[in-house]
Design a protein around this motif. Structure first.
Motif, PDB file in Angstrom:
ATOM      1  N   LYS A 177      63.900  19.317  28.335  1.00 28.52           N
ATOM      2  CA  LYS A 177      63.291  19.342  27.013  1.00 28.52           C
ATOM      3  C   LYS A 177      64.365  19.144  25.943  1.00 28.52           C
ATOM      4  N   CYS A 178      63.951  18.591  24.811  1.00 29.48           N
ATOM      5  CA  CYS A 178      64.858  18.389  23.683  1.00 29.48           C
ATOM      6  C   CYS A 178      64.171  18.761  22.377  1.00 29.48           C
ATOM      7  N   GLY A 179      64.972  19.254  21.445  1.00 31.88           N
ATOM      8  CA  GLY A 179      64.490  19.554  20.112  1.00 31.88           C
ATOM      9  C   GLY A 179      65.664  19.501  19.153  1.00 31.88           C
ATOM     10  N   VAL A 190      69.350  19.734  20.402  1.00 31.94           N
ATOM     11  CA  VAL A 190      69.493  20.719  21.477  1.00 31.94           C
ATOM     12  C   VAL A 190      68.646  20.242  22.656  1.00 31.94           C
ATOM     13  N   CYS A 191      69.270  20.121  23.814  1.00 36.68           N
ATOM     14  CA  CYS A 191      68.555  19.691  25.017  1.00 36.68           C
ATOM     15  C   CYS A 191      68.913  20.606  26.179  1.00 36.68           C
ATOM     16  N   GLY A 192      68.012  20.734  27.114  1.00 36.56           N
ATOM     17  CA  GLY A 192      68.289  21.543  28.289  1.00 36.56           C
ATOM     18  C   GLY A 192      67.484  21.089  29.483  1.00 36.56           C
ATOM     19  N   TRP A 193      67.956  21.494  30.658  1.00 37.15           N
ATOM     20  CA  TRP A 193      67.192  21.211  31.874  1.00 37.15           C
ATOM     21  C   TRP A 193      67.082  22.480  32.702  1.00 37.15           C
ATOM     22  N   ALA A 194      66.105  22.498  33.577  1.00 38.01           N
ATOM     23  CA  ALA A 194      65.957  23.580  34.549  1.00 38.01           C
ATOM     24  C   ALA A 194      65.285  23.026  35.789  1.00 38.01           C
ATOM     25  N   VAL A 200      70.291  25.007  32.244  1.00 41.25           N
ATOM     26  CA  VAL A 200      71.432  24.633  31.387  1.00 41.25           C
ATOM     27  C   VAL A 200      70.919  24.208  30.014  1.00 41.25           C
ATOM     28  N   LEU A 201      71.677  24.561  29.001  1.00 41.15           N
ATOM     29  CA  LEU A 201      71.360  24.154  27.633  1.00 41.15           C
ATOM     30  C   LEU A 201      72.607  23.537  27.017  1.00 41.15           C
ATOM     31  N   ALA A 202      72.422  22.534  26.147  1.00 37.19           N
ATOM     32  CA  ALA A 202      73.564  21.873  25.499  1.00 37.19           C
ATOM     33  C   ALA A 202      73.226  21.560  24.052  1.00 37.19           C
ATOM     34  N   MET A 203      74.240  21.622  23.202  1.00 34.42           N
ATOM     35  CA  MET A 203      74.092  21.326  21.779  1.00 34.42           C
ATOM     36  C   MET A 203      74.871  20.059  21.441  1.00 34.42           C
ATOM     37  N   PHE A 204      74.249  19.204  20.638  1.00 34.30           N
ATOM     38  CA  PHE A 204      74.804  17.878  20.366  1.00 34.30           C
ATOM     39  C   PHE A 204      74.884  17.635  18.858  1.00 34.30           C
ATOM     40  N   PRO A 205      75.946  18.099  18.212  1.00 30.80           N
ATOM     41  CA  PRO A 205      76.097  17.821  16.776  1.00 30.80           C
ATOM     42  C   PRO A 205      76.177  16.322  16.506  1.00 30.80           C
ATOM     43  N   ALA A 206      75.612  15.924  15.366  1.00 24.77           N
ATOM     44  CA  ALA A 206      75.673  14.533  14.900  1.00 24.77           C
ATOM     45  C   ALA A 206      75.049  13.551  15.885  1.00 24.77           C
ATOM     46  N   ARG A 207      74.055  13.990  16.642  1.00 25.95           N
ATOM     47  CA  ARG A 207      73.341  13.084  17.554  1.00 25.95           C
ATOM     48  C   ARG A 207      71.842  13.309  17.411  1.00 25.95           C
TER      49      ARG A 207
END
Length: 227
Positions: A177-179, A190-194, A200-207
């Motif tokens: 999922k992404c938001g 912010v995107c994550g998978w399970a 796992v969650l990850a943050m993506f500044p400037a994307r």
């Protein structure tokens, strides 16, 4: 008491009573046909019910089998943090290590994991586009629920994640999922998978969320494996 006297009597309106005999009373052709038809209908309904029950049971076994096989495939997940992945470089500075440890401890406090990690990856082309990623591995019975719990943790730490939507998880399966949310540096994706073995969650500044989703799939392919 004898019934012989009944045959000689009549109703008050002149209609004679039915004569009782020792012979069996047979149904006429239409009565026989109607009786047989009702029996056949009941028999057909019974067979139909049995067939429907068998189909439902078979479908239930199929769904359970698919779910169980997916768990077997995904449960033994391993995650590493290589020096380079998806064109990004692992940040080993003290500041990055402190940030990664903060992220790792945050998820470990919310979800019971067998192992957890946190890492910061730098984009060589633009330091503002570093990726912060954290999560861990364990057996998850309901991956989507645990991923949503992680997004909830993210909202507690910053602001509410908006526009959350499903995106393709790629060849490793599970759910992704992404938001987007906002922080000191402005809005970021912010995107994550399970799956049944990791979250796992990850943050993506400037994307954008679309760019972040594609990059997370690449990162996942480079850091996740299964035994």
């Amino acid at each position: 008491m004898s019934d012989a006297h009944l045959s000689g009597r009549q109703f008050d309106d002149g209609t004679p009573l039915v004569q009782l005999t020792d012979e069996p009373i047979e149904l006429d052709a239409r009565e026989q046909a109607d009786g047989t038809g009702q029996g056949d209908a009941r028999s057909r309904r019974g067979r139909l019910v049995m067939v429907l029950l068998a189909v439902v049971a078979a479908l239930g076994v199929g769904v359970f089998g698919t779910w169980g096989w997916r768990i077997v495939q995904q449960k033994d997940a391993r995650i590493t943090t290589p020096d380079q992945v998806a064109g990004l470089r692992l940040d080993t500075s003290d500041r990055a290590a402190s940030t990664a440890d903060y992220l790792r401890s945050g998820i470990a406090a919310d979800i019971q994991l067998d192992s957890s990690f946190g890492a910061v990856y730098q984009d060589p082309a633009d330091e503002r586009r570093s990726v912060l990623i954290f999560g861990g591995t364990t057996l998850l019975w309901q991956p989507e629920r645990d991923l949503e719990s992680l997004f909830g943790l993210m909202a507690d730490e910053t602001a509410t994640v908006t526009g959350l939507r499903d995106v393709s998880p790629g060849p490793l399966g599970g759910v992704m999922k992404c938001g987007s949310t906002s922080g000191d540096g402005g809005e970021f994706a912010v995107c994550g998978w399970a799956d049944h073995g990791s979250v796992v969650l990850a943050m993506f500044p400037a994307r954008s969320t679309d760019e972040a989703a594609g990059l997370l799939r690449q990162i996942r392919n480079g850091i996740q494996s299964r035994d």
